[in-house]
Design a protein around this motif. Structure first.
Motif, PDB file in Angstrom:
ATOM      1  N   ARG A   1       0.861  -1.190   0.000  1.00  0.00           N
ATOM      2  CA  ARG A   1       0.000   0.000   0.000  1.00  0.00           C
ATOM      3  C   ARG A   1       0.896   1.237   0.000  1.00  0.00           C
ATOM      4  O   ARG A   1       1.829   1.346   0.809  1.00  0.00           O
TER       5      ARG A   1
ATOM      6  N   THR B   1       1.156   5.722  -0.911  1.00  0.00           N
ATOM      7  CA  THR B   1       0.504   6.996  -1.164  1.00  0.00           C
ATOM      8  C   THR B   1       1.371   7.752  -2.154  1.00  0.00           C
ATOM      9  O   THR B   1       2.603   7.666  -2.107  1.00  0.00           O
TER      10      THR B   1
ATOM     11  N   ASP C   1      -3.583  13.309  -5.343  1.00  0.00           N
ATOM     12  CA  ASP C   1      -3.068  12.222  -4.516  1.00  0.00           C
ATOM     13  C   ASP C   1      -3.792  10.923  -4.843  1.00  0.00           C
ATOM     14  O   ASP C   1      -4.954  10.946  -5.256  1.00  0.00           O
TER      15      ASP C   1
ATOM     16  N   VAL D   1      -3.982   6.851  -3.046  1.00  0.00           N
ATOM     17  CA  VAL D   1      -3.551   5.878  -2.038  1.00  0.00           C
ATOM     18  C   VAL D   1      -4.132   4.532  -2.437  1.00  0.00           C
ATOM     19  O   VAL D   1      -5.319   4.430  -2.754  1.00  0.00           O
TER      20      VAL D   1
ATOM     21  N   LYS E   1      -7.015   1.612  -5.983  1.00  0.00           N
ATOM     22  CA  LYS E   1      -7.582   2.302  -4.827  1.00  0.00           C
ATOM     23  C   LYS E   1      -8.564   1.410  -4.090  1.00  0.00           C
ATOM     24  O   LYS E   1      -8.999   0.384  -4.609  1.00  0.00           O
TER      25      LYS E   1
END
Length: 76
Positions: free
Chosen positions: A17, A19, A30, A32, A47
């Motif tokens: 995971r 960012t 952005d 993540v 996502k």
């Protein structure tokens, strides 16, 4: 004091995971999620909602590995 923007991920982080922050017209965006692949200068990030974001490597301004998402309330 300005924030220090660092790209601290590599292809070794596929499956983790992350960012990211990238340049887009008019500013930054952005994302993540799970780094699914990084080939030919394109990162693919899945996502939480299932969408796949393609990010061109040259637009990245910051990226790092982050801990797993906390469980959502009311979900196992």
């Amino acid at each position: 004091m300005a924030a220090r923007l660092v790209i601290a991920i590599t292809t070794q982080n596929i499956g983790q995971r992350i960012t990211t922050r990238r340049r887009v017209p008019g500013g930054y965006r952005d994302a993540v999620g799970i780094l699914e692949s990084w080939e030919n200068g394109v990162l693919k990030v899945r996502k939480r909602d299932g969408t796949l974001v393609e990010i061109f490597e040259e637009t990245l301004v910051a990226a790092k590995v982050v801990p797993a998402a906390p469980p959502r309330p009311g979900r196992p």
